[in-house]
Design an enzyme around this catalytic site. Structure first.
Site, PDB file in Angstrom:
ATOM      1  N   ASN A  29      -0.141   2.360 -12.834  1.00  0.00           N
ATOM      2  CA  ASN A  29      -0.714   3.524 -12.158  1.00  0.00           C
ATOM      3  C   ASN A  29       0.424   4.498 -11.880  1.00  0.00           C
ATOM      4  OD1 ASN A  29      -1.921   5.378 -10.463  1.00  0.00           O
ATOM      5  ND2 ASN A  29      -2.154   3.975  -8.737  1.00  0.00           N
ATOM      6  N   GLY A  80       3.834   0.436  -2.391  1.00  0.00           N
ATOM      7  CA  GLY A  80       5.012   1.305  -2.337  1.00  0.00           C
ATOM      8  C   GLY A  80       5.986   0.981  -1.218  1.00  0.00           C
ATOM      9  N   HIS A  88      -8.962   3.803  -5.035  1.00  0.00           N
ATOM     10  CA  HIS A  88      -7.579   3.476  -4.630  1.00  0.00           C
ATOM     11  C   HIS A  88      -7.426   3.797  -3.139  1.00  0.00           C
ATOM     12  CE1 HIS A  88      -3.221   3.485  -4.373  1.00  0.00           C
ATOM     13  NE2 HIS A  88      -3.205   2.835  -5.530  1.00  0.00           N
ATOM     14  N   SER A 117       3.554  -3.394  -4.686  1.00  0.00           N
ATOM     15  CA  SER A 117       4.979  -3.749  -4.827  1.00  0.00           C
ATOM     16  C   SER A 117       5.223  -4.879  -5.818  1.00  0.00           C
ATOM     17  CB  SER A 117       5.585  -4.078  -3.450  1.00  0.00           C
ATOM     18  OG  SER A 117       5.569  -2.923  -2.632  1.00  0.00           O
ATOM     19  N   GLU A 150      -5.155   5.186  -1.588  1.00  0.00           N
ATOM     20  CA  GLU A 150      -4.639   6.530  -1.333  1.00  0.00           C
ATOM     21  C   GLU A 150      -5.769   7.555  -1.356  1.00  0.00           C
ATOM     22  OE1 GLU A 150      -1.555   6.383  -4.285  1.00  0.00           O
ATOM     23  OE2 GLU A 150      -0.430   4.973  -3.043  1.00  0.00           O
ATOM     24  N   LYS A 152       0.221   7.406 -10.662  1.00  0.00           N
ATOM     25  CA  LYS A 152      -0.081   8.268  -9.511  1.00  0.00           C
ATOM     26  C   LYS A 152       0.255   9.735  -9.840  1.00  0.00           C
ATOM     27  CE  LYS A 152       1.058   4.435  -6.497  1.00  0.00           C
ATOM     28  NZ  LYS A 152       1.154   3.989  -5.147  1.00  0.00           N
ATOM     29  N   GLU A 177      -5.388  -4.701  -3.398  1.00  0.00           N
ATOM     30  CA  GLU A 177      -4.147  -4.000  -3.076  1.00  0.00           C
ATOM     31  C   GLU A 177      -4.041  -3.831  -1.558  1.00  0.00           C
ATOM     32  OE1 GLU A 177      -2.639  -1.505  -6.595  1.00  0.00           O
ATOM     33  OE2 GLU A 177      -4.054  -0.281  -5.489  1.00  0.00           O
TER      34      GLU A 177
HETATM   35  C1  PEP Z   1      -0.574   1.216  -6.599  1.00  0.00           C
HETATM   36  O1  PEP Z   1      -0.462   2.341  -6.202  1.00  0.00           O
HETATM   37  O2  PEP Z   1      -1.629   0.881  -7.140  1.00  0.00           O
HETATM   38  C2  PEP Z   1       0.538   0.297  -6.417  1.00  0.00           C
HETATM   39  C3  PEP Z   1       0.293  -0.968  -6.524  1.00  0.00           C
HETATM   40  O3  PEP Z   1       1.770   0.834  -6.144  1.00  0.00           O
HETATM   41  P1  PEP Z   1       3.177   0.053  -6.040  1.00  0.00           P
HETATM   42  O4  PEP Z   1       3.237  -0.942  -7.168  1.00  0.00           O
HETATM   43  O5  PEP Z   1       4.207   1.113  -6.153  1.00  0.00           O
HETATM   44  O6  PEP Z   1       3.188  -0.646  -4.721  1.00  0.00           O
END
Ligand code: PEP
Length: 260
Positions: A11, A173, A97, A212, A99, A13, A167
């Site tokens: 992803n 992040g 997501h 992460s 976000e 983003k 998630e």
């Molecule tokens: C994500 O945004 O779906 C995600 C898992 O980000 P990160 O791997 O950077 O934590």
């Protein structure tokens, strides 16, 4: 249920310009030398979907969008429709997501509506769920995630290919990850919710872990029961780190790691 073929999805983003397509090309160059034995996908920003789909065509990496509108078309300035993503070369779409749930107020019912529109256009949704740190610390992780799964899938979901991505919001992040036991607990709860919602079809839905994931922790996470792959943010932006996660997901590697 253990998935035999894992699914690794990047992803990007709101990152990536045309110049960054070099990272996607570098990924496919490595994969052409040694093809992946798992599913690999990249979800760039909408502006790059068509270019990336064209650049990687026929090279074993699927392309996805990061969102689509719940309506198939209309007066929605700034939005992207599911059909537009398909037209640009996407096969997958990330929905719900955190976000977007947190920043833009997306609800379970909106995600379910987007799911219906996405599958009608021929996309395979990846439905994201996950608890906040406060929710985890107050013992709500499993009930919250279960409710999100039940509420974010339309009744017709059983007839369509899709994945769920667990998630935890606090892991995205941040460099923080749940313990293997916490991941296993939530993934098992998601599997139960999928079977409750969809019947036998619920046993076949891949459940990805996201938050992460890095080359250093991917091997351990990917061998947790019910982890069918990974949704990767930051570590998907560079070919080398994303490729290392893809390699960690290959069946021989997962089996070897599981045996210790
Ligand atoms: C994500 O945004 O779906 C995600 C898992 O980000 P990160 O791997 O950077 O934590």
């Amino acid at each position: 249920m253990k998935q035999s073929v894992k699914m690794i999805v990047g992803n990007w983003k709101m990152n990536g310009l045309t110049a960054d397509l070099g990272e996607a090309r570098a990924l496919t160059e490595s994969l052409s030398d040694a093809p992946a034995s798992c599913r690999v996908a990249l979800c760039p920003a909408a502006t790059l979907v068509a270019q990336m789909a064209w650049a990687l065509k026929g090279q074993g990496v699927e392309i996805g969008g990061q969102d689509c509108h719940a309506e198939p078309k209309g007066a929605f300035t700034g939005s992207i429709s599911a059909a537009m993503l398909v037209d640009a070369g996407a096969r997958l779409v990330i929905l719900g997501h955190s976000e977007r749930r947190q920043g833009l107020g997306e609800t379970d019912s909106l995600v379910a509506a987007k799911f219906e529109t996405a599958v009608a256009a021929g996309l395979e949704p990846i439905v994201c769920v996950g608890e906040t740190l406060t929710q985890r610390e107050t013992g709500q992780a499993v009930p919250l995630v279960t409710a999100q799964v039940l509420g974010s899938l339309p009744d017709a979901a059983a007839s369509h290919a899709f994945a769920v991505a667990y998630e935890p919001v606090w892991a995205i992040g941040t460099g923080l990850t749940p313990t293997v036991a916490q991941i296993a607990e939530v993934h098992e709860a998601i599997r139960s919710a999928l079977v409750q919602r969809l019947g036998p079809a619920g046993t076949r839905v891949p459940i990805l872990y996201g938050g992460s994931v890095t080359p250093a922790n991917a091997g351990e996470i990917l061998q947790v029961a019910e982890v069918g792959g990974a949704l990767v943010g930051g570590a998907s932006l560079k070919a080398a780190s994303f490729l290392a996660i893809v390699r960690a997901a290959e069946p021989a590697r997962v089996a070897a790691d599981a045996q210790g």
